[in-house]
Structures are given as structure tokens and as C-alpha cells.
Design a protein around this motif. Sequence first.
Motif, PDB file in Angstrom:
ATOM      1  N   MET A  26      -2.595 -23.683   3.538  1.00 16.12           N
ATOM      2  CA  MET A  26      -3.902 -23.448   2.806  1.00 16.12           C
ATOM      3  C   MET A  26      -5.032 -23.844   3.561  1.00 16.12           C
ATOM      4  O   MET A  26      -6.071 -23.050   3.458  1.00 16.12           O
ATOM      5  N   ALA A  29     -10.232 -16.915   5.518  1.00 16.61           N
ATOM      6  CA  ALA A  29     -10.853 -16.209   4.512  1.00 16.61           C
ATOM      7  C   ALA A  29     -12.314 -16.348   4.432  1.00 16.61           C
ATOM      8  O   ALA A  29     -13.098 -15.322   4.176  1.00 16.61           O
ATOM      9  N   LEU A  57     -13.479 -14.497   7.397  1.00 14.87           N
ATOM     10  CA  LEU A  57     -13.769 -12.861   6.628  1.00 14.87           C
ATOM     11  C   LEU A  57     -15.004 -12.723   5.975  1.00 14.87           C
ATOM     12  O   LEU A  57     -15.456 -11.546   6.197  1.00 14.87           O
ATOM     13  N   ASP A 110     -13.977  -5.817   6.111  1.00 18.46           N
ATOM     14  CA  ASP A 110     -12.549  -5.724   5.468  1.00 18.46           C
ATOM     15  C   ASP A 110     -12.464  -4.014   5.266  1.00 18.46           C
ATOM     16  O   ASP A 110     -11.295  -3.747   4.611  1.00 18.46           O
ATOM     17  N   ARG A 167      -4.925  -7.429  10.771  1.00 20.32           N
ATOM     18  CA  ARG A 167      -5.653  -7.771   9.808  1.00 20.32           C
ATOM     19  C   ARG A 167      -7.142  -7.414   9.883  1.00 20.32           C
ATOM     20  O   ARG A 167      -7.478  -7.203  10.927  1.00 20.32           O
ATOM     21  N   PRO A 168      -7.976  -7.117   8.793  1.00 17.53           N
ATOM     22  CA  PRO A 168      -9.352  -6.968   9.164  1.00 17.53           C
ATOM     23  C   PRO A 168     -10.234  -7.936   9.558  1.00 17.53           C
ATOM     24  O   PRO A 168     -11.236  -7.787   9.414  1.00 17.53           O
ATOM     25  N   VAL A 198      -4.413 -10.130  -1.277  1.00 19.17           N
ATOM     26  CA  VAL A 198      -4.222 -10.902  -0.086  1.00 19.17           C
ATOM     27  C   VAL A 198      -4.730 -10.021   0.963  1.00 19.17           C
ATOM     28  O   VAL A 198      -5.460 -10.576   2.141  1.00 19.17           O
ATOM     29  N   ARG A 199      -4.422  -8.765   1.081  1.00 22.22           N
ATOM     30  CA  ARG A 199      -4.712  -7.869   2.118  1.00 22.22           C
ATOM     31  C   ARG A 199      -6.197  -7.766   2.609  1.00 22.22           C
ATOM     32  O   ARG A 199      -6.797  -7.812   3.479  1.00 22.22           O
ATOM     33  N   ARG A 200      -6.814  -8.059   1.307  1.00 22.96           N
ATOM     34  CA  ARG A 200      -8.488  -8.060   1.208  1.00 22.96           C
ATOM     35  C   ARG A 200      -8.850  -9.511   1.666  1.00 22.96           C
ATOM     36  O   ARG A 200     -10.202  -9.603   1.705  1.00 22.96           O
ATOM     37  N   GLY A 201      -7.899 -10.420   1.774  1.00 23.77           N
ATOM     38  CA  GLY A 201      -8.642 -11.805   2.467  1.00 23.77           C
ATOM     39  C   GLY A 201      -8.855 -12.661   1.337  1.00 23.77           C
ATOM     40  O   GLY A 201      -9.593 -13.676   1.481  1.00 23.77           O
ATOM     41  N   PHE A 212      -3.274 -15.497  -2.330  1.00 20.64           N
ATOM     42  CA  PHE A 212      -2.568 -15.973  -1.380  1.00 20.64           C
ATOM     43  C   PHE A 212      -1.814 -17.130  -1.820  1.00 20.64           C
ATOM     44  O   PHE A 212      -0.610 -17.078  -1.668  1.00 20.64           O
TER      45      PHE A 212
END
Lengths: 240, 199
Positions: free
Chosen positions: A70, A77, A80, A88, A105-106, B24-27, B32
Motif C-alpha cells: 500500500m 495514486a 496520478l 486519467d 495505466r493512465p 482501481v482503474r481510476r487510481g 485497491f
Amino acid sequence: MNISDCPRLDDSAAYVLHAMDDSEAEAYRYHVSDCELCASKVTELEFVAGALLSGVPQMPAPPDLRARVMSVVRSEAELLQAAGAGADQPEKPRRASRFGWLSLRPLPAAALATLALALGLGAGSLLSGDDDPTARTVAARVNMATAPNAKAEMRMASGAAQLVVAGMPAPAAGRIYQVWLDHGDDPPQPTDALFSTNREGKATVQVPGDLKDVAAVLVTSEPEGGSKAPTSQPVITARV
Amino acid sequence: MRKDTSPAPAELRDLADEDLMPLVRRGEAAAFEVVYERHSGAAFSLAYRMCGTRAAAEDAVQEAFLSMWRSGARYDSARGSVRTWMLGIVHNRTIDGLRRSVVHERRRASDEGIEERFEARERTEVEVARLDEVQEIRDALQTLPPEQCRVIELAYYGGFTQTEIATMLETPIGTVKGRMRLGLEKMRAQLGGLREVMP
């Protein structure tokens, strides 16, 4: 068609059990694309293979494993999020790249590239310096009272650099290691290279940016997501 | 486009895996983490069964979950549950690691008594149901003729290729293949009612 009509039907089990080497699996995959019997059998047996994934004695995962996973996830995260709303969005179609994984991944490509390389998970050598006469490795100084045996070195070739560490504990909860470029006179320049170490204390980190005019590469422990200026003393110093 | 608000952690725990994956795909790290909470035990159990050491199992699971985090966009609900997808990643990564190892002789954890070596904690109804299904699968495997069970375990949990198994057992490769298929077909018949391993 009778079930015995295809001499390769027995291969279906080895295929779904991953008991073939890569070339065998590829050849059988090609066969299955043209053989209804085998395709049907593979579909039938894949269900069992999927069930077998769970058919082992169950035990809890170690709590510190969650902290390690984590820590990296939260850092990515935050990157991002920092990249903004546009980050995204699906990327526009573009020419196929040999680095196709960059679009998985974006995350911003540069940040993702750095982070993906920073996990110390046995990715192997990222620099191919064997044929590069300029390739060299310099030992780095590790300053961690809690890890007197920790070691680090920086491998440089073709204008790129890679930091390799061993025997270094994972950062504390809520922290992450960050790489900095020290130009000498100015405050260190932050990079988006954030990393943790694996259970064996190993990590391999691609040092981003141009090392021209860089006096040293530093690593500090920072809050998850990284910092704009170091908040702690360097734990690693690699003189360029 | 990113939503202005994200579900609270408590709300996330009420979501099904398939509803968490778009987050999760969106971060969304919190989403997650819920997926991790639900499936890390099964992932670690599988990796430990295959690797035989806690350290190697931890590395395999760490690598697999981070891969899953970065490749969430590749999850396709039409092809199965999140759990099966995730365990498939763990399995593939662990096999890759085993086959990369210089020393090919690997110690695998024995099934016997493993549960007893780890703490018994209070389990939710979902976990209990899941454990019942796990036991059903294990029973189906263990009731196979020993020679069929052996080749399946060596392949799937040991990471050995059919050629390696044939050599180890001093058995023609055709026989190994046949035992694998017969064994899986018997398990298929026994597990017929188990359409998907986990909810």
C-alpha cells in the motif's frame, strides 16, 4: 468427430496447468485455434485449473506485506492525482510503441516508468553496459543506523543511471524513499523516482533526468507521494 | 473524467469486487486496498503453497498485486471473477519465478497442518463459505488416484513442465499427459456445481 480423432487432446491438460514450456504452449495455442475438439476441452478444463488456484490451505497474508504494497500504491495514486484530471483519460491512439507497457495505466508515462522500475522485484539489469566503453559503477555511501550492512551502488551507461540497493529496510509506514539530484550549489532537485524495497531489502531504481552537471544522486525518506524539498538527511549518497 | 468525490472507505467495503475495479482503474488507492484485504490471504496461500517459503511467497504476492494495480484496465469481468483473475496473476508470476530459479529443486510447503500453524481468527460468513469451497476443491484433488494427483500438483503448484515431471517420475511423457487429463476430467465431474470459485 470422435474424441479420439485429435492426437493432441491430452495436451489440453498440460496446457491449462501451465506444464508446457513457452514454445510448446505457443505451438499448442496455434493448434487449438484450428481444432474444435481441443478448444472445447481447454475450455472445459480451464474451469478446474481456475478452481485449483483456491484449492490450497488458507492462511492470512503477513501484515507488513500490506504496508509495503500500500505504500507504493498510495504514492502512485498521489502522483496520478497530482497529474490532474487529464491524466486519467485514455490516451489518444498512437503509433505502437515497443514500450507498450507504458500505456497500461493512465499514470503519467514518466512517473509510471520511474515507479515501475523502482520496486526492486528482481527486474534484472536495466542497463546494458556490456558494450558501452563509458559504462561504470560507483559505490554509494549508505547512512542508516538501523541498517549498518546496507549497500548501494550506481550503475551508469549510455547517459542513463540506475541505483541498486541491498540490505536496506523498507521505509517506515507512511513514508517512501525519494531520489534527488544534487547539483552542488543549489538545493537538491526533486525527482519522481519513489521506491520501496522488497522483503530482502533490495531495490533497483532508474535515476531520471540528465546527470550532466549533477554532483551526486541522493536518496531520502519522505512522506508518501514525495516532497519538493528534502525533509530528512540523505540515507544514500552516490557521487557522480 | 475523475469524479469529484470518492466513496468513503466504509462504502467501498460494501461494493462487489467488480464494482471496485473501475475505481482501481481510476487510481483509487482506497478501493485497491479493499481488494487487497479481500484476496491477499488467498494470494499468499497460493504463493506459499508453490514457493514453500514465506519470503518468496511475500515477494511473489507483492509483485502480483502491484502488477494488478497497474494493469487494472486489463480486467475483463466477462472472463471471470476478480479473485480468479488475481490468483491467475499470482500463479503466473510465481511460476515465472520458480522457473527462473537456478536451482530447480524446490521445496514446497506440505498441506498437512498449515492451517493450524497460523492463528485462527473470527471469520465472516463469506470467508466461511469460501473455505468450504476451498475444502471441496482440495477434496476433489485428494480423492484422485495418487498418480493423477501427483502430476497435477507437480505441474500446477510445483511449476514443473510436463517434460520435467516425466523425467522426475521416470514415466513416459505421454503417460504424464494422460494422467493430467484424466485427473482434471474427474475433478471437473466432481466440481460440476461449483461454477465460479468465489463470489
